[in-house]
Design an enzyme around this catalytic site. Structure first.
Site, PDB file in Angstrom:
ATOM      1  N   CYS A 241     -12.593 -19.395   0.659  1.00  0.00           N
ATOM      2  CA  CYS A 241     -12.085 -18.298  -0.163  1.00  0.00           C
ATOM      3  C   CYS A 241     -12.452 -18.566  -1.622  1.00  0.00           C
ATOM      4  O   CYS A 241     -12.222 -19.667  -2.127  1.00  0.00           O
ATOM      5  CB  CYS A 241     -10.566 -18.195  -0.005  1.00  0.00           C
ATOM      6  SG  CYS A 241      -9.869 -16.924  -1.068  1.00  0.00           S
ATOM      7  N   ASN A 250     -14.641 -22.837   6.964  1.00  0.00           N
ATOM      8  CA  ASN A 250     -13.871 -22.242   8.054  1.00  0.00           C
ATOM      9  C   ASN A 250     -14.182 -23.050   9.319  1.00  0.00           C
ATOM     10  O   ASN A 250     -15.248 -23.678   9.422  1.00  0.00           O
ATOM     11  CB  ASN A 250     -14.346 -20.804   8.284  1.00  0.00           C
ATOM     12  CG  ASN A 250     -13.788 -19.847   7.254  1.00  0.00           C
ATOM     13  OD1 ASN A 250     -12.612 -19.552   7.266  1.00  0.00           O
ATOM     14  ND2 ASN A 250     -14.627 -19.372   6.350  1.00  0.00           N
TER      15      ASN A 250
HETATM   16  P1  HMG Z   1      -7.902  -5.477 -10.216  1.00  0.00           P
HETATM   17  O1  HMG Z   1      -8.976  -5.917 -11.164  1.00  0.00           O
HETATM   18  O2  HMG Z   1      -6.491  -5.844 -10.516  1.00  0.00           O
HETATM   19  O3  HMG Z   1      -7.929  -3.923  -9.875  1.00  0.00           O
HETATM   20  O4  HMG Z   1      -8.304  -6.052  -8.777  1.00  0.00           O
HETATM   21  P2  HMG Z   1      -8.199  -2.654 -10.698  1.00  0.00           P
HETATM   22  O5  HMG Z   1      -7.507  -1.579  -9.947  1.00  0.00           O
HETATM   23  O6  HMG Z   1      -7.873  -2.896 -12.140  1.00  0.00           O
HETATM   24  O7  HMG Z   1      -9.788  -2.445 -10.570  1.00  0.00           O
HETATM   25  C1  HMG Z   1     -10.749  -3.157 -11.309  1.00  0.00           C
HETATM   26  C2  HMG Z   1     -12.096  -2.484 -11.084  1.00  0.00           C
HETATM   27  O8  HMG Z   1     -12.485  -2.616  -9.706  1.00  0.00           O
HETATM   28  C3  HMG Z   1     -12.055  -0.991 -11.363  1.00  0.00           C
HETATM   29  O9  HMG Z   1     -13.361  -0.611 -11.771  1.00  0.00           O
HETATM   30  C4  HMG Z   1     -11.786  -0.377 -10.009  1.00  0.00           C
HETATM   31  O10 HMG Z   1     -12.251   0.942  -9.900  1.00  0.00           O
HETATM   32  C5  HMG Z   1     -12.579  -1.312  -9.103  1.00  0.00           C
HETATM   33  P3  HMG Z   1     -13.670  -0.209 -13.321  1.00  0.00           P
HETATM   34  O11 HMG Z   1     -12.678   0.857 -13.649  1.00  0.00           O
HETATM   35  O12 HMG Z   1     -13.439  -1.498 -14.091  1.00  0.00           O
HETATM   36  O13 HMG Z   1     -15.086   0.236 -13.279  1.00  0.00           O
HETATM   37  N1  HMG Z   1     -12.009  -1.405  -7.756  1.00  0.00           N
HETATM   38  C6  HMG Z   1     -12.713  -1.224  -6.633  1.00  0.00           C
HETATM   39  N2  HMG Z   1     -14.008  -0.901  -6.415  1.00  0.00           N
HETATM   40  C7  HMG Z   1     -14.397  -0.800  -5.124  1.00  0.00           C
HETATM   41  N3  HMG Z   1     -13.579  -1.006  -4.062  1.00  0.00           N
HETATM   42  C8  HMG Z   1     -12.291  -1.339  -4.259  1.00  0.00           C
HETATM   43  C9  HMG Z   1     -11.817  -1.456  -5.583  1.00  0.00           C
HETATM   44  N4  HMG Z   1     -10.619  -1.756  -6.103  1.00  0.00           N
HETATM   45  C10 HMG Z   1     -10.751  -1.726  -7.422  1.00  0.00           C
HETATM   46  N5  HMG Z   1     -11.502  -1.562  -3.204  1.00  0.00           N
HETATM   47  C11 HMG Z   1      -8.340  -6.014  -6.374  1.00  0.00           C
HETATM   48  C12 HMG Z   1      -7.502  -5.872  -7.630  1.00  0.00           C
HETATM   49  C13 HMG Z   1      -7.393  -6.173  -5.208  1.00  0.00           C
HETATM   50  C14 HMG Z   1      -9.196  -4.776  -6.240  1.00  0.00           C
HETATM   51  C15 HMG Z   1      -9.264  -7.254  -6.538  1.00  0.00           C
HETATM   52  O14 HMG Z   1      -8.476  -8.321  -6.899  1.00  0.00           O
HETATM   53  C16 HMG Z   1     -10.018  -7.594  -5.291  1.00  0.00           C
HETATM   54  O15 HMG Z   1     -10.887  -6.855  -4.830  1.00  0.00           O
HETATM   55  N6  HMG Z   1      -9.739  -8.813  -4.705  1.00  0.00           N
HETATM   56  C17 HMG Z   1     -10.380  -9.240  -3.492  1.00  0.00           C
HETATM   57  C18 HMG Z   1     -10.542 -10.714  -3.480  1.00  0.00           C
HETATM   58  C19 HMG Z   1     -11.081 -11.173  -2.156  1.00  0.00           C
HETATM   59  O16 HMG Z   1     -11.823 -10.468  -1.494  1.00  0.00           O
HETATM   60  N7  HMG Z   1     -10.684 -12.393  -1.749  1.00  0.00           N
HETATM   61  C20 HMG Z   1     -11.107 -12.963  -0.526  1.00  0.00           C
HETATM   62  C21 HMG Z   1     -10.426 -12.349   0.658  1.00  0.00           C
HETATM   63  S1  HMG Z   1      -8.926 -13.136   1.175  1.00  0.00           S
HETATM   64  C22 HMG Z   1      -9.444 -14.508   2.060  1.00  0.00           C
HETATM   65  O17 HMG Z   1     -10.592 -14.838   2.046  1.00  0.00           O
HETATM   66  C23 HMG Z   1      -8.449 -15.264   2.870  1.00  0.00           C
HETATM   67  C24 HMG Z   1      -8.603 -15.037   4.370  1.00  0.00           C
HETATM   68  O18 HMG Z   1      -9.902 -15.405   4.818  1.00  0.00           O
HETATM   69  C25 HMG Z   1      -7.574 -15.863   5.128  1.00  0.00           C
HETATM   70  C26 HMG Z   1      -7.460 -17.313   4.660  1.00  0.00           C
HETATM   71  O19 HMG Z   1      -8.418 -18.076   4.785  1.00  0.00           O
HETATM   72  O20 HMG Z   1      -6.376 -17.651   4.163  1.00  0.00           O
HETATM   73  C27 HMG Z   1      -8.406 -13.571   4.722  1.00  0.00           C
HETATM   74 MG    MG Z   2     -10.692 -17.841   5.480  1.00  0.00          MG
END
Ligand code: HMG
Ligand code: MG
Length: 300
Positions: A241, A250
């Site tokens: 992550c 993983n």
């Molecule tokens: P934020 O910056 O707080 O959100 O992010 P925002 O609403 O202020 O948006 C910022 C910008 O992103 C804006 O664009 C939005 O339009 C755009 P701007 O106005 O600056 O041009 N935006 C998007 N664009 C496309 N698709 C979207 C989207 N959302 C906002 N969906 C947010 C909040 C949740 C969006 C961000 O933090 C995020 O995307 N995080 C994802 C992180 C991630 O993917 N992490 C890895 C996954 S979890 C994991 O790996 C664990 C797991 O494997 C299990 C384990 O191992 O434990 C599942």
């Molecule tokens: Mg994972």
């Protein structure tokens, strides 16, 4: 029947700085299907500003729709918010994964909000998804189920609380408990099991182990003994992550398949084909295979 949820194309690649082209990703997914995997998390509709590697989710789903026009395998994707859902639904996504964690510090780093706020966002996303895709499937991830890279050991009650809300209040179809930084040992799996099964049926729970310290297969063995049947893994052990430093590795799908098959549990996966499926991706990343059962299968 044991189910393997392959997360390599999503969890495996999200951390990689070197961009992988969409055709290479599509070929990776096709090779995983060819090896016999039936459930594959192929990408994320998260913000491309946060995870640039997966900014081509729409294009990838389009390519996969052309490659698998009839009865495709189960392809799923992470959806963090309504904006993500607006991109996922027109792409024909029928299985989404929503994600939060048991630790506030982790969700702050990963999705820029606290746990409870994230559960509110998830409730809205799941509600909208159910209306748009009534026959869809929703998985809910609880990261840092055992320990958080920022806050340290997480109380089992906190993990069980978040899993309970996903189950009872939000009504997800499956909950995947993530050992995000790969610290857990079998005794802890048994302890967490005691907490979560107070509220949630075992058949709704999947385990997402990381092999950072070499304990993932031992944890799978414990979970199998406890009656669980769903395990996440990543081909070649790719990934981790981006917001959990040191969370590389993983559980490799090759190690999981080898362990299950050798234990007499059929997976439907051809290990020789699986071992080759990630090679073009590894080549594009300039990396050699490193997962143990992958190396052994390639040497045969
Ligand atoms: P934020 O910056 O707080 O959100 O992010 P925002 O609403 O202020 O948006 C910022 C910008 O992103 C804006 O664009 C939005 O339009 C755009 P701007 O106005 O600056 O041009 N935006 C998007 N664009 C496309 N698709 C979207 C989207 N959302 C906002 N969906 C947010 C909040 C949740 C969006 C961000 O933090 C995020 O995307 N995080 C994802 C992180 C991630 O993917 N992490 C890895 C996954 S979890 C994991 O790996 C664990 C797991 O494997 C299990 C384990 O191992 O434990 C599942
Ligand atoms: Mg994972």
């Amino acid at each position: 029947m044991v189910r393997i949820v392959e997360v390599g194309p999503r969890d495996g690649l999200q951390n990689e700085a070197l961009p992988i082209t969409t055709p290479v990703k599509a070929a990776f997914v096709a090779a995983l299907v060819g090896a016999g995997l039936k459930e594959i998390e192929v990408s994320s509709f998260v913000s491309p500003k946060w995870v640039p590697q997966l900014g081509d989710a729409v294009e990838l789903f389009e390519m996969l729709r052309v490659q698998f026009p009839v009865e495709p395998p189960y392809f799923s994707a992470l959806v963090p918010n309504e904006k993500g859902l607006e991109r996922a639904i027109p792409s024909g996504v029928k299985r989404i994964a929503v994600f939060t964690a048991a630790s506030d510090q982790f969700t702050q780093k990963n999705i820029n909000m606290g746990v409870d706020e994230s559960l509110d966002v998830i409730a809205t996303v799941v509600d909208a998804f159910r209306k748009a895709v009534p026959d869809g499937f929703v998985r809910g991830y609880v990261s840092t189920a055992f320990e958080c890279p920022c806050a340290g050991k997480v109380p089992y009650a906190d993990t069980a609380r978040v899993a309970g809300i996903l189950h009872k209040k939000i009504g997800v179809d499956e909950i995947s408990l993530g050992d995000t930084i790969g610290v857990a040992v079998p005794a802890e799996v048994a302890e967490l099991h005691d907490y979560v099964t107070a509220d949630i049926p075992k058949k709704k729970i999947a385990w997402h182990f990381h092999d950072t310290r070499g304990t993932a297969i031992a944890n799978v063995a414990k979970a199998l003994d406890l009656g669980y049947e769903v395990f996440d893994s990543s081909a070649a052990g790719l990934g981790g992550c981006p917001y959990a430093p040191g969370a590389g590795g993983n559980l490799a799908t090759e190690d999981l398949v080898y362990f299950l098959e050798r234990s007499g549990i059929a997976t439907g996966v051809d290990l020789a084909k699986l071992a080759r499926a990630s090679l073009p991706v590894l080549e594009a990343l300039g990396r050699r295979p490193a997962a143990r059962s992958q190396l052994a299968a390639l040497a045969e």
